[in-house]
Design an enzyme around this catalytic site. Sequence first.
Site, PDB file in Angstrom:
ATOM      1  N   GLU A   1     -87.809 -62.423  61.410  1.00  0.00           N
ATOM      2  CA  GLU A   1     -88.289 -61.766  62.619  1.00  0.00           C
ATOM      3  C   GLU A   1     -88.218 -60.246  62.475  1.00  0.00           C
ATOM      4  O   GLU A   1     -89.113 -59.523  62.921  1.00  0.00           O
ATOM      5  CB  GLU A   1     -87.485 -62.235  63.826  1.00  0.00           C
ATOM      6  CG  GLU A   1     -87.753 -63.689  64.197  1.00  0.00           C
ATOM      7  CD  GLU A   1     -87.041 -64.121  65.454  1.00  0.00           C
ATOM      8  OE1 GLU A   1     -87.742 -64.425  66.441  1.00  0.00           O
ATOM      9  OE2 GLU A   1     -85.800 -64.151  65.456  1.00  0.00           O
TER      10      GLU A   1
ATOM     11  N   GLU B   1     -85.032 -71.630  62.416  1.00  0.00           N
ATOM     12  CA  GLU B   1     -84.322 -71.949  63.651  1.00  0.00           C
ATOM     13  C   GLU B   1     -84.529 -73.389  64.097  1.00  0.00           C
ATOM     14  O   GLU B   1     -83.620 -74.015  64.661  1.00  0.00           O
ATOM     15  CB  GLU B   1     -84.783 -71.001  64.780  1.00  0.00           C
ATOM     16  CG  GLU B   1     -84.324 -69.575  64.633  1.00  0.00           C
ATOM     17  CD  GLU B   1     -85.320 -68.697  63.886  1.00  0.00           C
ATOM     18  OE1 GLU B   1     -85.260 -67.475  64.051  1.00  0.00           O
ATOM     19  OE2 GLU B   1     -86.162 -69.253  63.130  1.00  0.00           O
TER      20      GLU B   1
END
Length: 257
Positions: free
Chosen positions: A112, A132
């Site tokens: 990210e 994730e």
Amino acid sequence: MTHTGLLIERRGPVCLLTINRDAVRNALDAATARALDEAVTQAEADPSIGAILLTGAGDRAFCSGMDIKEAARMGAGHGLVPGRGFGGLTERRRTKPLIAAVNGAAVAGGFEIVLACDLVFAADHAMFGLTEVKRGLFAFAGGIQRLARQMPRASALAMIMTGELVPAQRLYDLGIITEVVPHALLLDRALHVIGTMLDNDWQAINNGRQLYELSAGMEVNHALALGNAWGKATLDSAASRAGIAAYAGLPDKHSDA
């Protein structure tokens, strides 16, 4: 300078930040996330710094996201800085270029952060992924949102829903990465390109970067109107006059010389 898992150096007009937690694959604990946020805030405020370069220690990982052991003790989310996102970067509004030199795996929050950067240089062994989903989470801190803007749908959803890792060359082919280079050359190559960039007028660099970001979310007519408004304000700037005169081989008639 060493500060809570973060090395802070100056390379001329470049602020070099190194996540220094190789033993945990450069995962960000809360203290290191705060240190990173503070370092970027200070670099943004320093007029002698033209760009920020972020990398990781060692050759295993750029950043593997949040510190899972800390999350198990304290609960997830401590690497998020209110209003500025993971590591103080994924939601931050910046005025200076942020460049990643990805020295190893960039996964979860680490990917990210990469997606929030303006330029990305990756070692040829680097791997990327939004892992994730394998932990019952999803990449809400900017990963999914930026993939939706930067990557074709089928490729993006495969990363989002499987959590599988993707090699640097594949992301280069998809336009996510600026260059793929051998690990031994990674930092030198990134610094060289940044130096070439900063040979240009810094305000022009930042105006171009901001206009690009704003244009991505606008209808083209609105983006053109905004560009014209900004452009007209800079056509007669000192930097523009000097640049045009230098290219033409003429003295700047407006200068004091």
